[in-house]
Motif scaffolding. Structure first.
Motif: not given
Length: 136
Positions: A118-122, A125-129
């Motif tokens: 989902t878009g730019t990642q930091t 932090t958690s993210q959805t892939i």
């Protein structure tokens, strides 16, 4: 007449009993059928390519039919493309085409993984892939 065994796998030569029999208008086997003088083109309702035969998507060799029957398994019929249910049609240059009943084509062996997020990642932090296995 046409006999195709199912299901089959995209990108793999057809297995099982798969044959095409040359017949006249009365259903008699044409034992002397010669694909080199009456090429038979193979097509599918699915989007993909047909290979493994004497021509790219054709039976066009005098040896393709033995006593009027083409053994499509030993000739190496292979479909590579979209999976799903579809039909295969064999159309001679002269004569009536014949189509299979609906045949299921399963996806081939996974050859790559596609990762989407989902878009730019930091960082941190958690993210959805999503990881999707795809065939050729």
């Amino acid at each position: 007449s046409l006999a195709l065994a199912g299901p089959q796998t995209s990108g793999t030569a057809f297995s099982g009993t798969n044959s095409l029999t040359a017949q006249d208008a009365y259903g008699n086997v044409v034992t002397g059928f010669d694909a080199s003088t009456n090429n038979v083109t193979v097509s599918s309702s699915l989007t993909g390519s047909i290979t493994g035969l004497s021509g790219t998507n054709k039976l066009n060799s005098a040896s393709d039919f033995v006593s009027g029957v083409a053994n499509l398994t030993s000739l190496g019929l292979k479909y590579t493309g979209e999976s799903g249910s579809g039909t295969f049609t064999f159309t001679p240059a002269t004569g009536a085409p014949v189509s299979s009943s609906s045949l299921t084509i399963n996806s081939g062996t996974a050859t790559k993984l596609i990762i989407t997020g989902t878009g730019t990642q930091t960082a941190g932090t958690s993210q959805t892939i999503t990881i999707t296995a795809k065939d050729a």
